[in-house]
Design an enzyme around this catalytic site. Structure first.
Site, PDB file in Angstrom:
ATOM      1  N   ASP A 162       2.485   9.718  52.426  1.00 20.98           N
ATOM      2  CA  ASP A 162       3.930  10.103  51.570  1.00 20.98           C
ATOM      3  C   ASP A 162       4.855   9.385  52.251  1.00 20.98           C
ATOM      4  OD1 ASP A 162       4.673  12.813  49.378  1.00 20.98           O
ATOM      5  OD2 ASP A 162       5.345  10.925  49.281  1.00 20.98           O
TER       6      ASP A 162
ATOM      7  N   GLU B   2      10.971  18.285  43.929  1.00 20.47           N
ATOM      8  CA  GLU B   2      10.491  18.347  45.331  1.00 20.47           C
ATOM      9  C   GLU B   2      11.355  19.796  45.720  1.00 20.47           C
ATOM     10  OE1 GLU B   2      10.264  13.881  46.111  1.00 20.47           O
ATOM     11  OE2 GLU B   2       9.195  14.984  47.797  1.00 20.47           O
TER      12      GLU B   2
HETATM   13  O1  LIG Z   1       7.686   8.690  45.128  1.00 25.27           O
HETATM   14  C1  LIG Z   1       6.866   8.341  45.953  1.00 25.27           C
HETATM   15  C2  LIG Z   1       6.342   9.547  46.610  1.00 25.27           C
HETATM   16  C3  LIG Z   1       5.717  10.619  45.369  1.00 25.27           C
HETATM   17  O2  LIG Z   1       4.510   9.836  45.120  1.00 25.27           O
HETATM   18  C4  LIG Z   1       5.303  11.817  46.267  1.00 25.27           C
HETATM   19  O3  LIG Z   1       4.488  12.921  45.261  1.00 25.27           O
HETATM   20  C5  LIG Z   1       6.567  12.525  46.617  1.00 25.27           C
HETATM   21  O4  LIG Z   1       6.014  13.770  47.381  1.00 25.27           O
HETATM   22  C6  LIG Z   1       7.522  11.748  47.123  1.00 25.27           C
HETATM   23  N1  LIG Z   1       8.559  11.921  47.766  1.00 25.27           N
HETATM   24  C7  LIG Z   1       9.408  10.975  48.077  1.00 25.27           C
HETATM   25  C8  LIG Z   1      10.613  10.985  48.652  1.00 25.27           C
HETATM   26  N2  LIG Z   1      11.564  11.269  47.842  1.00 25.27           N
HETATM   27  C9  LIG Z   1      12.824  10.643  47.791  1.00 25.27           C
HETATM   28  C10 LIG Z   1      13.670  11.408  47.481  1.00 25.27           C
HETATM   29  C11 LIG Z   1      15.263  11.219  47.122  1.00 25.27           C
HETATM   30  C12 LIG Z   1      15.385   9.668  47.148  1.00 25.27           C
HETATM   31  C13 LIG Z   1      14.242   8.802  47.952  1.00 25.27           C
HETATM   32  C14 LIG Z   1      12.916   9.378  48.124  1.00 25.27           C
HETATM   33  C15 LIG Z   1       8.357   9.772  47.650  1.00 25.27           C
HETATM   34  N3  LIG Z   1       7.414  10.387  47.072  1.00 25.27           N
END
Ligand SMILES: OC[C@@H]1[C@@H](O)[C@H](O)[C@@H](O)c2nc(CNc3ccccc3)cn21
Length: 602
Positions: A285, A490
């Site tokens: 991840d 999340e």
């Molecule tokens: O989006 C890619 C992955 C996703 O497939 C996963 O299910 C999830 O756990 C996941 N979390 C992130 C990070 N989240 C994030 C939030 C805000 C800004 C940048 C990244 C990326 N991803």
């Protein structure tokens, strides 16, 4: 064809072997590297032989970019990849988790919790196929879906991404994998990745394993359980995905009994790869490796060594790729990571690329563009909305049902924060990472659907928060109040209280005190419903996060279709009861798993 790996008539394993034998260590490491589109320059992709590019939630070419704009962008990255020494095509990944949800104008399907309420494996498979078409129309090859989490505690911010608290329901909904990737032919080798053709995507079963079982539903938390319970409750859906040829598996941020999944060799290699025979690739991840040491990111080499040796094949770095490549090359050259581990990872990545047909068709197929948001797909989404609705109450006296509503009524009050908000009804992972209020894409709100459904002589009064004057009127037949949760993703969705936000309870109470009232709850999970509030409402429908096709709701509440939805999760009375799942010995829900009324069967 001047060499085996370029010859599509050669068996995949021969092509993998031939190509691997030609690669330098740096090129192998490059294939294990996934970077975000914002740092994906032509030089980086070509010179590092980057294996994959992704869009983070909300990372779009530009505001309201159309599928053709996305295809132009992805094809641009692909041209750079093909200019690398060996010309290995890249795969572009995105979270298309309820339709191609980052792309403006794409069909937005109900989130997984609503699909779990349908119990309809064939419907979900058709949704997978439609999603794959819209994803490929945008030039994208790979979706980080399905999430096959078994959500055991609705306080988890990703509860709506889980089909159910019940493992067997989640196992049934893994049918989406053969929708996305296509159906493997009889006798296809077990655990081997499969992608049928250009109308299909590479899929990703996530997040391995136990993401939905963390203590108090804490996102990225710790799942405390015996191996037997982990296997029986959380791992079982992966067996379905693997036997259906799922091409990739994403490791979970969470831990099992204190061991971070991304560094757990027993689960990622000995179980997933050796025992379950998974032959595709395991992807990390986002920045998950950085979490493997304290303080975060302090000793990146240690993090990389732990994860890659545990069985991670591709790393969603996604920004500091020079550092990642340099450190991983260092670790192999200094014997911390064996070349055989690197070769295993790269073989798995190349296998998926050959199986997906990318060497033969590296660029987008523009003939798919008219499938985006097409009537066929919107009708499918509307069908899914209809089947996802769960009727929890129908009439203060069950002998006098309140629904179906009279579409020829003189005057209807439509109220609530969620009656006319497309962003709210789509939820997180739509247009942006954690979703937004308002007209975020094309679609039909609940209010618009009601307006379309009622007779010409029926007047609709719409007020989010009805005024005292409106509530004092004597000429309103009944009210429809749509309230619920705002969008989240999340950790932003972790919530210990689970009350109806935006004073939803007050709106329901003030309206139901004055008028016969249907309440429509738009939420990613059950919310607290006090007995005194329940008594006031005449009917209650759980609509989950229905997506862009709000007409599916009007179809059912006005009686064109009957309710079919059954609760995919237990509806608690009080949050103090949590976690509370069916079969628990002290099971005392407001509405049990599987509950759902209908017009005909009562
Ligand atoms: O989006 C890619 C992955 C996703 O497939 C996963 O299910 C999830 O756990 C996941 N979390 C992130 C990070 N989240 C994030 C939030 C805000 C800004 C940048 C990244 C990326 N991803």
């Amino acid at each position: 064809f001047n060499c085996i790996y370029r010859n599509p008539n050669e068996p995949v394993e021969a092509r993998v072997k031939d190509l691997l034998s030609r690669m330098t260590l740096k090129e192998k490491v490059g294939q294990m590297t996934q970077i975000e589109r914002r740092v994906s320059t032509p030089d980086a992709i070509r010179d590092f032989s980057i294996g994959s590019v992704l869009s983070a939630g909300g990372s779009v070419p530009f505001e309201k970019a159309l599928s053709s704009d996305w295809a132009d962008m992805v094809d641009g990255f692909q041209r750079s990849a093909l200019e690398s020494r060996l010309g290995i095509p890249l795969i572009y990944g995105i979270d298309a988790v309820h339709g191609n949800n980052s792309v403006y104008g794409a069909t937005i399907f109900p989130h997984n919790v609503g699909l779990g309420a349908t119990r309809d494996a064939d419907l979900v498979k058709r949704i997978g196929a439609a999603t794959a078409l819209e994803v490929r129309a945008s030039g994208i090859h790979y979706t980080f879906a399905p999430c096959v989490a078994v959500c055991r505690d609705p306080r988890w911010g990703r509860c709506y991404e889980s089909y159910s608290e019940d493992t067997e329901i989640v196992r049934k909904m893994t049918s989406i994998v053969t929708g996305l990737q296509g159906q493997p032919p009889q006798g296809y080798p077990k655990g081997y990745p499969f992608v049928l053709g250009r109308n299909n995507t590479i899929a990703c079963a996530k997040h391995f394993v136990g993401d939905g079982g963390t203590h108090k539903g804490l996102n990225e938390g710790n799942t405390i359980s015996s191996y037997d319970d982990l296997e029986r409750i959380h791992m079982a859906p992966y067996l379905n995905c693997i036997s259906d040829g799922v091409s990739t598996v994403m490791a979970s941020y969470s831990s099992w009994n204190g061991s971070k999944l991304h560094a757990d060799r027993f689960l990622l290699t000995e179980i997933l790869k050796d025992k379950l025979g998974f032959k595709g690739f395991v992807i990390s991840d986002w920045e998950a490796l950085d979490q493997l040491c304290e303080p975060r990111g302090a000793d990146y080499r240690f993090c990389i060594s732990s994860a890659v040796n545990a069985g991670i094949d591709m790393v969603m770095v996604p920004f500091r790729y020079e550092q990642f490549v340099k450190d991983l090359v260092y670790l192999v050259e200094h014997g911390n990571i064996s070349m055989s581990r690197i070769d295993d990872a790269v073989e798995r990545i190349l296998r998926v690329k050959f199986v997906s047909g990318l060497f033969e068709h590296p660029f987008s197929d523009r003939s798919l563009l008219d499938m985006v948001g097409c009537k066929l797909h919107r009708d499918l989404a509307r069908e899914a909305v209809r089947k996802s609705l769960v009727l929890l109450k129908n009439g203060k006296d069950s002998r006098k049902p309140f629904l179906p509503l009279d579409r020829k009524a003189k005057r209807i009050l439509v109220a609530g924060t969620h009656a006319d908000d497309l962003g709210y009804q789509c939820g997180g992972w739509t247009a942006t990472w954690d979703g937004r209020s308002g007209r975020i894409t094309t679609g039909t709100t609940v209010l618009e659907a009601i307006q379309k459904a009622v007779g010409d002589d029926t007047e609709i009064i719409y007020e989010q928060y009805p005024s005292a004057d409106t509530l004092a009127r004597e000429d309103i037949s009944f009210a429809i109040v749509a309230v619920g949760e705002g969008p989240y993703a999340e950790f932003r969705g972790d919530n210990l209280e689970l009350a109806i936000p935006f004073n939803g309870t007050d709106v329901i109470s003030s309206v139901a005190d004055r008028l016969p009232t249907l309440v429509i709850l738009i939420s990613g999970r059950p919310l607290t419903l006090e007995p005194w509030l329940l008594e006031k409402m005449d009917a209650l429908v759980a609509a989950w996060l229905p997506g862009s096709e709000g007409e599916g709701i009007a179809d059912v509440i006005f009686g064109d279709y009957d309710f079919e939805g059954l609760l995919p999760v237990s509806w608690f009375k009080r949050v103090e009861q949590l976690p509370m799942n069916a079969l628990d010995n002290s099971y005392d829900p407001l509405y049990p798993l599987g509950y759902g009324l209908t017009y005909n069967k009562g």
